[in-house]
Design a protein around this motif. Sequence first.
Motif, mmCIF file in Angstrom:
data_model
loop_
_atom_site.group_PDB
_atom_site.id
_atom_site.type_symbol
_atom_site.label_atom_id
_atom_site.label_comp_id
_atom_site.label_asym_id
_atom_site.label_seq_id
_atom_site.Cartn_x
_atom_site.Cartn_y
_atom_site.Cartn_z
ATOM 1 N N ARG A 128 26.322 18.282 -21.164
ATOM 2 C CA ARG A 128 27.232 17.136 -21.219
ATOM 3 C C ARG A 128 27.061 16.173 -20.055
ATOM 4 N N ILE A 129 26.549 16.628 -18.936
ATOM 5 C CA ILE A 129 26.436 15.797 -17.739
ATOM 6 C C ILE A 129 24.972 15.537 -17.419
ATOM 7 N N GLY A 130 24.681 14.287 -17.107
ATOM 8 C CA GLY A 130 23.337 13.908 -16.711
ATOM 9 C C GLY A 130 23.383 13.048 -15.467
ATOM 10 N N ALA A 131 22.286 13.009 -14.716
ATOM 11 C CA ALA A 131 22.249 12.205 -13.498
ATOM 12 C C ALA A 131 20.812 11.891 -13.127
ATOM 13 N N VAL A 132 20.642 10.803 -12.372
ATOM 14 C CA VAL A 132 19.338 10.451 -11.828
ATOM 15 C C VAL A 132 19.551 9.679 -10.534
ATOM 16 N N THR A 133 18.684 9.906 -9.570
ATOM 17 C CA THR A 133 18.679 9.126 -8.330
ATOM 18 C C THR A 133 17.274 8.574 -8.117
ATOM 19 N N GLU A 134 17.193 7.412 -7.469
ATOM 20 C CA GLU A 134 15.905 6.750 -7.296
ATOM 21 C C GLU A 134 15.905 5.954 -5.997
ATOM 22 N N ILE A 135 14.789 5.994 -5.297
ATOM 23 C CA ILE A 135 14.591 5.135 -4.133
ATOM 24 C C ILE A 135 13.286 4.375 -4.303
ATOM 25 N N TYR A 136 13.294 3.151 -3.826
ATOM 26 C CA TYR A 136 12.100 2.313 -3.914
ATOM 27 C C TYR A 136 12.032 1.493 -2.627
ATOM 28 N N ARG A 137 10.999 1.715 -1.849
ATOM 29 C CA ARG A 137 10.794 0.957 -0.616
ATOM 30 C C ARG A 137 9.374 0.402 -0.622
ATOM 31 N N TYR A 138 9.270 -0.877 -0.344
ATOM 32 C CA TYR A 138 7.945 -1.445 -0.169
ATOM 33 C C TYR A 138 7.975 -2.499 0.919
ATOM 34 N N GLN A 139 6.802 -2.755 1.513
ATOM 35 C CA GLN A 139 6.747 -3.618 2.674
ATOM 36 C C GLN A 139 5.329 -4.149 2.854
ATOM 37 N N ALA A 140 5.204 -5.155 3.702
ATOM 38 C CA ALA A 140 3.902 -5.706 4.061
ATOM 39 C C ALA A 140 4.052 -6.483 5.359
ATOM 40 N N ASP A 141 2.943 -6.616 6.086
ATOM 41 C CA ASP A 141 2.943 -7.426 7.307
ATOM 42 C C ASP A 141 2.757 -8.905 7.004
ATOM 43 N N GLY A 142 2.348 -9.220 5.760
ATOM 44 C CA GLY A 142 2.137 -10.607 5.373
ATOM 45 C C GLY A 142 0.689 -11.035 5.523
ATOM 46 N N PHE A 143 0.310 -12.055 4.784
ATOM 47 C CA PHE A 143 -1.071 -12.535 4.803
ATOM 48 C C PHE A 143 -1.223 -13.861 5.555
ATOM 49 N N ARG A 144 -0.145 -14.325 6.178
ATOM 50 C CA ARG A 144 -0.221 -15.549 6.972
ATOM 51 C C ARG A 144 -0.124 -15.208 8.454
ATOM 52 N N ASP A 145 -0.735 -16.045 9.293
ATOM 53 C CA ASP A 145 -0.704 -15.874 10.743
ATOM 54 C C ASP A 145 -0.019 -17.073 11.372
ATOM 55 N N ILE A 146 0.949 -16.798 12.264
ATOM 56 C CA ILE A 146 1.650 -17.883 12.954
ATOM 57 C C ILE A 146 0.786 -18.376 14.098
ATOM 58 N N ASN A 147 0.519 -19.643 14.102
ATOM 59 C CA ASN A 147 -0.410 -20.240 15.056
ATOM 60 C C ASN A 147 0.029 -19.989 16.501
ATOM 61 N N GLY A 148 -0.873 -19.387 17.294
ATOM 62 C CA GLY A 148 -0.621 -19.172 18.707
ATOM 63 C C GLY A 148 0.361 -18.075 19.017
ATOM 64 N N VAL A 149 0.971 -17.493 18.006
ATOM 65 C CA VAL A 149 2.023 -16.501 18.214
ATOM 66 C C VAL A 149 1.676 -15.168 17.564
ATOM 67 N N GLY A 150 1.059 -15.233 16.402
ATOM 68 C CA GLY A 150 0.821 -14.020 15.630
ATOM 69 C C GLY A 150 2.121 -13.556 15.016
ATOM 70 N N GLY A 151 2.373 -12.266 15.048
ATOM 71 C CA GLY A 151 3.641 -11.763 14.547
ATOM 72 C C GLY A 151 3.606 -11.424 13.071
ATOM 73 N N ASP A 152 4.702 -10.840 12.632
ATOM 74 C CA ASP A 152 4.852 -10.350 11.267
ATOM 75 C C ASP A 152 5.331 -11.484 10.370
ATOM 76 N N THR A 153 4.614 -11.760 9.285
ATOM 77 C CA THR A 153 5.057 -12.737 8.287
ATOM 78 C C THR A 153 5.332 -12.058 6.950
#
Length: 733
Positions: free
Chosen positions: A200-225
């Motif tokens: 009679r009882i059902g359940a589900v749990t889910e996690i989803y994590r995704y990330q990236a450093d980015g494909f652009r570069d900040i001029n003279g600064v670098g950093g995460d985009t």
Amino acid sequence: MSQSNTLRLSVLASALLMTMGASAAEKAVQDTQVATTNIEQITIFGSRNPINTVPGSAHVISAADIEQFKYTDIMRTLASIPGVYIQEEDGYGLRPNLGMRGTGQNRSEKITIMEDGVLAAPAPYASPAAYYFPTSGRMQSVEILKGSSTVKYGPRTTGGVINMLSRQIPETELAGKVDVAAGQDGFGKVHAYAGGQGERIGAVTEIYRYQADGFRDINGVGGDTGFVKNDALAKVSIKTDKTAKYQQIVELKLKYADEVSNETYMGLTDDDYAATPFMRYSASQKDQMTTEHKQVQLNHVIEFNDDLSLNTTAYYNDFHRNWYKADKVDGASLSSGGVQNAADFDKGLVTAPIDVSVKANNRSYLSQGLQTQLNYYVGNHELAFGARYHEDEMDRYQWADIYQLDTNQVMSRTQSGIPGTDSNRIDSADAWALFVQDRMTIGDFAITAGIRYEDVTTNRLDWGKANPGRDGQPSKDVDNSFSAVMPSLSATYQVNDALILLAGVQKGFSPAAPGNADGQEEESWNYEAGLRYNQGALTSEAIAFFGDYSNMHGNCTAAQGCDDNNIDNQYNAGEVDVSGIELSLGYEFNQKGEFTFPVKMAYTYTNAEFGSDFSSDFESWDNVKKGDSLTYLPDNQLFISAGIAAQNWQVTLAGRYTDDMRTKAGQGDIPADQLIASKTVFDLSARYFINDVSEVYLNVDNLFDETYVTTRVHGSVFAGKPQSATLGYSYKF
């Protein structure tokens, strides 16, 4: 695009369709019904509404389709569906721009987006162009419906509906999956779920994590985009005992998501794009979006008998976001010279420190309501009665900080803004929606008639920039009330077991937002006619559509480079005509059982023109002449995929072509500074199945590393995501 090229593409698409014939939609029906047999009110298609009999354009992206490329970007996922337009922005699909049948794509504001049958936009009536979209990578399947049969879903009934189905509770005692991946530009993904169904009882749990450093570069600064996004889901359901007089299900869904993304609206000049397309100016180094989303959804289903059921859903969505981004450089807004100032500074043409204003675009959203639908099957009639009460609001409480950008490209805050001194208002809406639909079968004919009623009240409370404490009465308190009746009529004719003819007409509607000075709704009449041919391993659909707008809306957002004083205003364009053709097919060749060769094609032709002359403060329209083409709408789109699969491996190549688009309404040749040039982008998927429960996979987005423009926000240029490879492993149990 030249007329000869347009004709060539049209002939190619038609020839492919005629050569390959049509249909295996039965598989799509089966995929749609997986794990939803007990709670079909969250789906568009199901056992009572099979996709092959729908009197309109109907498509399902099944769990198997999603697994093929394992896209985290909804715009790539939807590229295989005809009549759907996508406009890329950040390269990762965090803030999708989707449209259907000429509606325009800006922030997906002109179509109805749902998750599990519930409106997904943070404030679909009060602020339709918002910065939230469900995390597509965790979805189990996606349903797409266009045409007259969308009368059951609103408030926007012109273009179509996208319903994203989240993880359903597994039908077995225990099932789950773990999927991990890593790739270029710091990309990483962890996706896991587990759950099961008891007596009679059902359940589900889910996690989803995704990330990236980015494909652009900040001029003279670098950093995460790049970005980091987390999404968590939990569901619990309780069923009545099998001996109960009435079978019932109650399901509780809880969801939480957050995001930090280092994104900007500051693109590049054309010269800098040509030289270094993936650079960002140093003045954008503080730009960052933070979001948090909470959802509670309670579903109840009661089946009185096999022919009578009642489905009810209560929902609550709370969304907050703050996009902290540069809006003025050396005193000039981005659209009025600020981008050029940033470019000149980085080139050393400016030798003294400059000021950069960074605005906290801080907003909170609320969306909540109760909806119910009664389904009654009697004789040759399938009746549906529905009602929804909905409330939503957007609370803007913004400020701007001042930084000094020195010659070492370091930004230091020199002045902190006071919250509420930039924008300080609440837009809200209350709405009642009712619908009735009857599908009547007479021999080989099926006639579907429906009517929808929307009654909406909107309000804008504005305290102004000089009253951040919201003391006393607001300086503006504007109410607007309106209602609309939307009839629809459609029919299908089953010529034989393989061929169905279809046609339909409906009145389209989109509510006037609080920022619409005239309080005028968007209205149109929409027509379609076509066929669906299914036989063996072949599927196909061909539909012609025409939209006759008596009034079209344009919503002013920063994403379109709107002036700060106009953001969230809604403008009326009057008459617009939209016409087009949608073609799709799929076929699976089989070589003596050893290999299969699946192929798919989707083609869309669109022609959209304004029907009158007018002037507007909406930057994308400006001074419009009758016959001008709409913005960000390609005449031609083509998607083709081809694969080869053996018992334990599979390789698929998918390519999508998008025609030239204009960023300003106009006719004839597109000026260079208003052109988003045509592009063809290919993606590759390779999978190796270690055994029945595990696989390794390699995905390559933009396989041939095409450099292309995605948008021209504030008159500046943004590049699409370059070649990006991802290697992953998944295990299911």
